[in-house]
Scaffold this active site. Structure first.
Site, PDB file in Angstrom:
ATOM      1  N   GLU A   1       0.862  -1.188   0.000  1.00  0.00           N
ATOM      2  CA  GLU A   1       0.000   0.000   0.000  1.00  0.00           C
ATOM      3  C   GLU A   1       0.894   1.232   0.000  1.00  0.00           C
ATOM      4  O   GLU A   1       1.366   1.684   1.027  1.00  0.00           O
ATOM      5  CB  GLU A   1      -0.919   0.003   1.222  1.00  0.00           C
ATOM      6  CG  GLU A   1      -1.929   1.148   1.197  1.00  0.00           C
ATOM      7  CD  GLU A   1      -2.795   1.207   2.439  1.00  0.00           C
ATOM      8  OE1 GLU A   1      -3.732   2.022   2.454  1.00  0.00           O
ATOM      9  OE2 GLU A   1      -2.534   0.443   3.400  1.00  0.00           O
TER      10      GLU A   1
ATOM     11  N   HIS B   1     -14.708   3.942  10.037  1.00  0.00           N
ATOM     12  CA  HIS B   1     -14.135   4.175   8.714  1.00  0.00           C
ATOM     13  C   HIS B   1     -15.229   4.349   7.660  1.00  0.00           C
ATOM     14  O   HIS B   1     -15.022   5.024   6.654  1.00  0.00           O
ATOM     15  CB  HIS B   1     -13.243   3.004   8.306  1.00  0.00           C
ATOM     16  CG  HIS B   1     -11.897   3.003   8.964  1.00  0.00           C
ATOM     17  ND1 HIS B   1     -11.704   2.508  10.233  1.00  0.00           N
ATOM     18  CD2 HIS B   1     -10.686   3.452   8.533  1.00  0.00           C
ATOM     19  CE1 HIS B   1     -10.427   2.637  10.552  1.00  0.00           C
ATOM     20  NE2 HIS B   1      -9.795   3.209   9.557  1.00  0.00           N
TER      21      HIS B   1
ATOM     22  N   ASP C   1      -8.076  -4.062   7.348  1.00  0.00           N
ATOM     23  CA  ASP C   1      -7.084  -2.987   7.449  1.00  0.00           C
ATOM     24  C   ASP C   1      -6.638  -2.822   8.897  1.00  0.00           C
ATOM     25  O   ASP C   1      -6.340  -1.706   9.353  1.00  0.00           O
ATOM     26  CB  ASP C   1      -7.627  -1.668   6.897  1.00  0.00           C
ATOM     27  CG  ASP C   1      -6.512  -0.655   6.585  1.00  0.00           C
ATOM     28  OD1 ASP C   1      -5.358  -1.089   6.416  1.00  0.00           O
ATOM     29  OD2 ASP C   1      -6.788   0.555   6.529  1.00  0.00           O
TER      30      ASP C   1
ATOM     31  N   GLY D   1      -5.461   3.117  10.792  1.00  0.00           N
ATOM     32  CA  GLY D   1      -5.643   1.672  10.703  1.00  0.00           C
ATOM     33  C   GLY D   1      -6.773   1.242  11.618  1.00  0.00           C
ATOM     34  O   GLY D   1      -7.091   1.897  12.613  1.00  0.00           O
TER      35      GLY D   1
END
Length: 373
Positions: free
Chosen positions: A126, A247, A269, A303
């Site tokens: 990533e 998120h 994640d 995260g």
């Protein structure tokens, strides 16, 4: 030794039935109607069974963070911890780092896979080729534009190890993008400022995946639909979400699922699993556990802390879907997104004997892994 799994409600990824699953040496060798009388039986006593979950974006296990310590020990921590939460196949994720760290991570994965025949599929890289304006928790010191030489070196060393790479396509030249497309690595668009028109152009070039829908990308607007709008409209693009309620709001996820259908799937994640690490600092990256979520000193999400098991349960409880649909979001849909649908994510002959069993409402999910280690 052959074994027969019987008396289960079997979610194959294509249908739900009561078939018998015959396994041997960590592989499904048959799915059939007849119960054999010559081999040992595993009685599920009416429980549901499906393929084990696949997490293509996980940063750490219970204690170790892959980008900080890209070693075989960290990979084992990620794998063993993931098994506790229903995930039998993983792509450890390395976030934006120096070239040396990236190459170290590639070698660690390669060496680990040479030793173990388990559910570590490869690596998700990533970054570091992201748009600094959408870098999120990635260090500004590591986010950079690609050069031909660095990209060529990463592709060469990462052959058959890097399965997914997240990039901001607008930071690439056409030559560099073609280089990646021809490499066979699945490209995921993310951490990007692309507008709607740009996104559709890059989708037409061959990008069929985005990284954590809604996060670190241009949002939907009625005059400029952004990368979110382009993803929701384009029927060929897979859209994963981090379904932890922070998120991505559950209402947004419900809408995305209605629009994306079988292209909608789940990722964790997770910075760490199990919420045993309460604070973490590494170079310019920091995270602390705040009401169940990892945030950095600026208050930005850094995260997730969710597991795939929790994500599946949240899908069932908040997206108004069936248990079978929630399971597909963590199994066959994920496999298809990384072009491994003919190897993973279903209960079919030739596929791994790695399963989860669960009850009707998914409140109990347990890993059943017959894949040899």
């Amino acid at each position: 030794m052959k074994q027969a799994i019987v008396n289960g409600i079997v979610h194959t990824g294509e249908e739900i039935n009561n078939d018998v699953i015959i396994i041997e040496n960590g592989i499904i060798i048959s799915v059939q109607k007849e119960i054999p009388n010559t081999i040992p039986l595993i009685d599920l006593k009416g429980e549901h069974i499906s393929a084990g979950f696949i997490d293509i974006q996980i940063n750490g296990g219970e204690q170790l963070y892959f980008s900080q310590t890209p070693t075989e020990e960290t990979i084992q921590d990620i794998y063993e911890t993931s098994l506790k939460y229903g995930t039998t196949h993983v792509l450890p994720c390395l976030i934006s780092s120096s070239k040396e760290t990236i190459l170290q991570g590639i070698e660690a994965i390669r060496n680990y896979k040479a030793k173990y025949n388990n559910g570590v599929l490869g690596m998700h890289l990533e970054g570091p080729f992201l748009n600094p304006l959408k870098r999120g928790a990635h260090s500004i010191n590591q986010v950079r534009k690609p050069t031909n030489s660095e990209l060529e070196e990463i592709i060469r060393h990462g052959k058959e190890v890097i399965k997914v790479i997240t990039i901001a396509p607008e930071c690439f030249t056409d030559e560099q993008l073609d280089m990646l497309l021809e490499s066979g690595i699945v490209i995921s668009a993310g951490h990007s400022t692309m507008n709607y028109k740009e996104a559709q152009y890059y989708f037409s070039k061959g990008i069929k995946l985005v990284t954590h829908l809604f996060n670190a990308m241009t949002q939907f607007g009625h005059r400029e639909p952004g990368l979110v709008g382009a993803t929701l409209e384009n029927e060929s693009v897979y859209a994963p979400v981090i379904l932890d309620g922070a998120h991505c709001d559950y209402a947004a996820a419900r809408l995305a699922h209605k629009l994306k259908k079988d292209k909608f799937f789940l990722i964790s994640d997770a910075a760490f699993l199990g919420r045993k690490v309460s604070s973490f600092k590494w170079e310019n990256f920091d995270a602390h556990l705040d009401n169940g979520f990892y945030r950095n000193e600026e208050g930005n999400l850094a995260g997730a802390s969710i597991s795939m098991k929790e994500a599946v349960q949240n899908a069932f409880n908040h997206l108004n879907v069936s248990a079978d649909e929630a399971i597909k979001m963590a199994t066959c849909r994920v496999a298809a997104a990384i072009t491994m649908e003919h190897q993973l994510g279903k209960i079919k002959p030739g596929f791994p004997a790695s399963f989860v069993t669960f009850n009707d409402n998914l409140s109990r999910i347990e890993t059943v892994n017959y894949n040899p280690i």
